[in-house]
Structure formats: structure tokens, C-alpha cells
Design an enzyme around this catalytic site. Structure first.
Site, PDB file in Angstrom:
ATOM      1  N   LYS A 127       5.154  49.547  22.092  1.00  0.00           N
ATOM      2  CA  LYS A 127       4.799  50.598  23.054  1.00  0.00           C
ATOM      3  C   LYS A 127       4.102  49.949  24.243  1.00  0.00           C
ATOM      4  CE  LYS A 127       4.946  55.147  23.372  1.00  0.00           C
ATOM      5  NZ  LYS A 127       5.915  56.081  22.752  1.00  0.00           N
ATOM      6  N   ASP A 167       8.077  57.790  28.207  1.00  0.00           N
ATOM      7  CA  ASP A 167       7.119  58.548  27.386  1.00  0.00           C
ATOM      8  C   ASP A 167       6.381  59.423  28.405  1.00  0.00           C
ATOM      9  OD1 ASP A 167       5.913  58.540  24.454  1.00  0.00           O
ATOM     10  OD2 ASP A 167       4.193  58.684  25.777  1.00  0.00           O
TER      11      ASP A 167
END
Ligand code: NDP
Ligand code: 2IT
Length: 446
Positions: A127, A167
Site C-alpha cells: 500500500k 484508493d
């Protein structure tokens, strides 16, 4: 329920990384679920799997300088956490939000390991993000920021190394700017990001995938209870990418979506939310959800996003952000007759709220299972890029649907096998973990 090995690893993490509350929360939740697996398989402790799986393989933190429209230099903090590559290249989104810090990116990267494993595709977990706030910035400012971010990130990613995606705060616009900069620096045109535009290697149905996948997952939970979305009242928090397409799919299955939100408040429309208005306001005009109530007379806007959980509904799809649904909200949902909660967002329910759902034995689909459709379709985008082919919308959607059915089945079976039938938190954590752990053992001490 936790055993000594789990407690020891969790305590070490808390000492080594004080102040990383979201990461502690995510790690504790997963590790607690693994107690029966650890008891059954002694090799996990011997091989130090929990110590290794909780420690990122690599953390890259970098300065992102850029020039705003007034000519002033701004500096943000960028990062990419390459968490675990046992099952494939690191894979996971990039978040641009002022709250971004190592705790948040670590919690997301850690969850991503198990989520990606559940998809059945060959993807490791990672991430990234930055504490940059795209809100209120001009397109040119966003472009300069994305270019600066990629000017550092490009040296750490590649189609077979690490493939970021979107995201919170990172959608088609940001992915486009980052892709352009990567291509310019490296002079290579390949699939180094997913969620790309359809003209340059994106996959049909990736935009819709997380929201659609969440509803497909919820449908499976409802089927087990001889129920469906038909004529149900649904509350969806958020009004971003995940929320919009979760609402769209729920409506197409006969449900009425009666409320949506953003970080300033929520709109309630007893007639059912008009999604074309939400889409225009959010995707095109980048406005606040409060504008919806100015345009649609049957709707009311209320300040404060957490109030959305006081609206009586049959199904709740939390699709905004972490810890947006607490114990009191969970109790209110149950009291008002909610029978299913499927998480479009990552870790939207606090641990206390999760306990309320599990104790009440309602259908509860945790994020790492219910929202895996987004990354799964990213995996399908990577497959199309490798083949230099584009599949039709229906082909991708059919594969996505099947993947969500499989994830539900896998989590359900693991929950049963480890003596907590119906508990999809344990089921998803155990099934996701086992594949990664076995691959790590096969790879030796690395
Ligand atoms: P977007 O940026 O498109 O939308 C985010 C939405 O959540 C906005 O409505 C935003 O409101 C709201 N929100 C953000 N932060 C907060 C906050 N602190 N409090 C209340 N509301 C907030 O992001 P996505 O839709 O992509 O992501 C939503 C969730 O889904 C995240 O948890 C993400 O990690 C998860 N997810 C996303 C996937 C994807 O493919 N995009 C895949 C799997 C999970 P506002 O505009 O006011 O900030
Ligand atoms: O949380 C997630 O799974 C995402 N933001 C999507 C990640 C991806 O690589 O598509």
C-alpha cells in the site's frame, strides 16, 4: 481468544511501533483469529511466520515537493510499503488524504496481504500514499503533485515487482498523471498501475469492481439466509468510487438506497437516492454531498457523517473509511432491524462494532473479503495487460462475480473447519493467511 505466541507477537509490535493505533488494530484482529491454526500447525511458530508476516519486507518514505498555483513550494510525505511478496508482486492502492501516516498505510498494506490471497490470483500485498489533500486543488496542482510523487516512486515499482492502484483520493485522474510520468521517465509502456483509463490499458469494470464485488459478496451471505436485495432498504456510507458502484449494483438487484454520505454529513432520501445526481456531483463536479439535498427536494442533508447509521435499514454497506462505524452505531443498526453488513471500505467497523455484529449473528462480511473485488479486478487488468488484450465488460464482470462467490465460499468453509461456523472474520483471516504462510515456508527464511 488468543494464545501465547499471538500475545507475544502483538506485544512486540506495540512496543516496537508505539502510536500506530490502526496498525495494532488490524494486526490484533488477524492474529487473534489465527489461534486455532497456530495450535494445529506447530511449524508456523517454528518458522517465525507471525513475526515475519507482520513486518513489512520494505518501507519507502520520501519527500514530495511540488509548486502550487500561486508559485509557492509545498512539501508532502509520500510512502510505499511493500509488505509481503510471497504470492506475487506487491499489489495495493495509493491513498491521498491529509490523515495518511505510517500507521494507516501499514494497516492497509497488512490487510491487503490476506485480501489478495483470498482472490486466488497471484498478488502480494502493499500500500502507499501521501498526506496530500486533493480537495480544493486545481487539476494542474494535482498533476504536478502526481508527477513529483512518481518521480520518486518509479524506481521502486514495475509490472512484476509492485503494481499500485487507486484508493481514497486517487482515481482515474491521478492514475493517469502518474502513469504518464512513469512512462516519460522509464520509456517503457506496460502495466505498472491498475485502474488505468480504458484508452491506455485499463480494464472494463475496474471502476465498478469494488462496489459491485461488495454487493455480490453480500448477496451470497443473504442467499445463505434465504434472502436477497429485492425490496430491501440499503444505507451506503461514503459517496466515492466504492460507494457509488455498491449503490448502483444494489439498486439493479431491486434494493432502494436511502442514504449516502461524505466526511461532512449525509443525505437521506426516502424515495431512494438518485444516483445520476450523485455521480455528476461527485465524479464530474467534485462537489459535496450536501449539494444533493439542494437539487433533490425529497432529500434532507444532516451534518456529521456518523449519523447515517441511525437510519433504519435492512442492509448497511460502510464504504467510506476506517473506524467510521462504532459500537453504538452497530447496536443502533441491529436494534433497527439491520440483517446484513458488508464492508466496502477497509476496516470501517471498530473491533467493538464487529463484536456486536458477530454476537447478533447477522450476516457480516469483513472488508478484506467483501471489498476484494477491486483488487481482484486489478489482477484481471494485469492479466489483460500481459496478454495485450482487452476483455469485454461482461467477461470481466462474470469473472469478478465468480471470484466473489469463491471468496465467500472459502471464508465460510474455513470458519466451519475451525469451529466458528458463520464467523466470516475468522474464516477470511484463516483462509487468507494459510496460503501466504505455506508459500513463505516453501520459500525458506527470506
Ligand atoms: P474515494 O476517495 O473515491 O471516496 C471516499 C469517500 O469516503 C468519500 O465520500 C469521502 O468523503 C469519504 N471519506 C473519506 N475519509 C473520510 C473520513 N475520515 N470520514 C468520513 N468519510 C470519509 O475512495 P474509495 O471509494 O476508493 O474508497 C473508500 C473506501 O474503500 C476506503 O476505505 C478504501 O480503502 C476502500 N477500498 C477502495 C477500493 C478501490 O478500488 N477504490 C478497493 C477496496 C477498498 P470526502 O469526499 O468528504 O472526503
Ligand atoms: O484496498 C484495496 O483493495 C484497493 N484500494 C485496491 C487495490 C488495487 O490494487 O486494486
Amino acid at each position: 481468544m488468543s494464545n501465547q505466541y499471538v500475545s507475544r507477537v502483538v506485544e512486540t509490535l506495540k512496543k516496537r511501533y508505539p502510536g500506530e493505533a490502526e496498525f495494532h488494530q488490524a494486526a490484533t484482529e488477524v492474529l487473534d483469529s489465527l489461534t486455532p491454526v497456530i495450535k494445529k500447525n506447530k511449524e508456523i511458530e517454528q518458522a517465525g511466520i507471525l513475526e515475519r508476516i507482520t513486518e513489512p519486507e520494505r518501507q519507502i518514505i520520501f519527500r514530495v515537493p511540488w509548486v502550487d498555483d500561486s508559485g509557492k513550494v509545498q512539501v508532502n510525505r509520500g510512502m510505499r510499503i511493500q509488505y509481503n511478496s510471497a504470492l506475487g508482486p506487491y499489489k495495493g492502492g495509493i491513498r491521498f488524504h491529509p490523515s495518511v501516516n505510517t500507521s494507516i498505510i501499514k494497516f492497509l498494506g497488512f490487510e491487503q496481504i490476506f485480501k489478495n490471497s483470498l482472490t486466488g490470483l497471484m498478488m502480494g500485498g502493499g500500500k502507499g500514499g501521501a498526506d496530500f489533500d486533493p480537495k480544493g486543488k486545481s487539476d494542474n496542482e494535482v498533476m504536478r503533485f502526481c508527477q513529483s510523487f512518481m518521480t520518486e516512486l518509479y524506481r521502486h515499482i514495475d509490472a512484476d515487482t509492485d503494481v499500485p492502484a487507486g484508493d481514497i483520493g486517487v482515481g482515474a485522474r491521478e492514475i493517469g498523471y502518474m502513469f504518464g510520468q512513469y512512462k516519460r521517465i522509464k520509456n517503457i509502456y506496460h502495466g505498472i498501475l491498475t485502474g488505468k483509463g480504458l484508452l491506455y490499458g485499463g480494464s472494463l469494470a475496474r471502476t465498478e469492481a469494488t462496489g459491485y464485488g461488495c454487493v455480490y459478496f453480500c448477496e451470497e451471505m443473504l442467499k445463505d439466509r434465504k434472502s436477497s436485495f429485492e425490496k430491501k432498504n440499503v444505507v451506503v456510507s461514503g459517496s466515492g468510487n466504492v460507494a457509488i458502484y455498491a449503490a448502483q449494483k444494489a439498486m439493479s438487484l431491486g434494493a432502494k438506497v436511502i442514504a449516502m454520505s461524505d466526511s461532512s454529513g449525509y443525505v437521506y432520501d426516502a424515495n431512494g437516492i438518485k444516483l445520476d445526481v450523485v455521480k455528476r456531483l461527485k465524479e464530474v463536479e467534485r462537489k459535496r454531498i450536501s449539494e444533493y439535498a439542494k437539487e433533490v427536494k425529497s432529500a434532507k442533508f444532516k451534518d456529521g457523517c456518523s449519523g447515517i447509521w441511525t437510519i433504519p435499514c435492512d442492509i448497511a454497506l460502510p464504504s467510506a473509511t476506517q473506524n467510521e462505524l462504532d459500537e453504538k452505531a452497530a447496536q443502533t443498526l441491529i436494534k433497527n432491524g439491520c440483517v446484513a453488513v458488508a464492508e466496502g471500505a477497509n476496516m470501517p467497523s471498530t473491533p467493538e462494532a464487529v463484536k456486536v455484529f458477530l454476537d447478533a449473528k447477522i450476516a457480516y462480511g469483513p472488508g478484506k473479503a467483501a471489498n476484494a473485488g477491486g483488487v481482484a479486478t486489478s489482477g484481471l487488468e494485469m492479466a489483460q495487460n500481459s496478454q495485450r488484450l482487452s476483455w469485454t465488460f461482461d467477461e470481466v464482470d462474470t469473472k469478478l462475480h465468480q471470484i466473489m462467490v469463491n471468496i465467500h465460499e472459502t471464508a465460510k468453509n474455513a470458519a466451519k473447519e475451525y469451529n466458528t461456523p458463520g464467523n466470516l472474520v475468522n474464516g477470511a483471516n484463516i483462509a487468507g493467511f494459510l496460503k501466504v504462510a505455506k508459500a513463505m515456508i516453501a520459500h525458506g527464511v527470506v
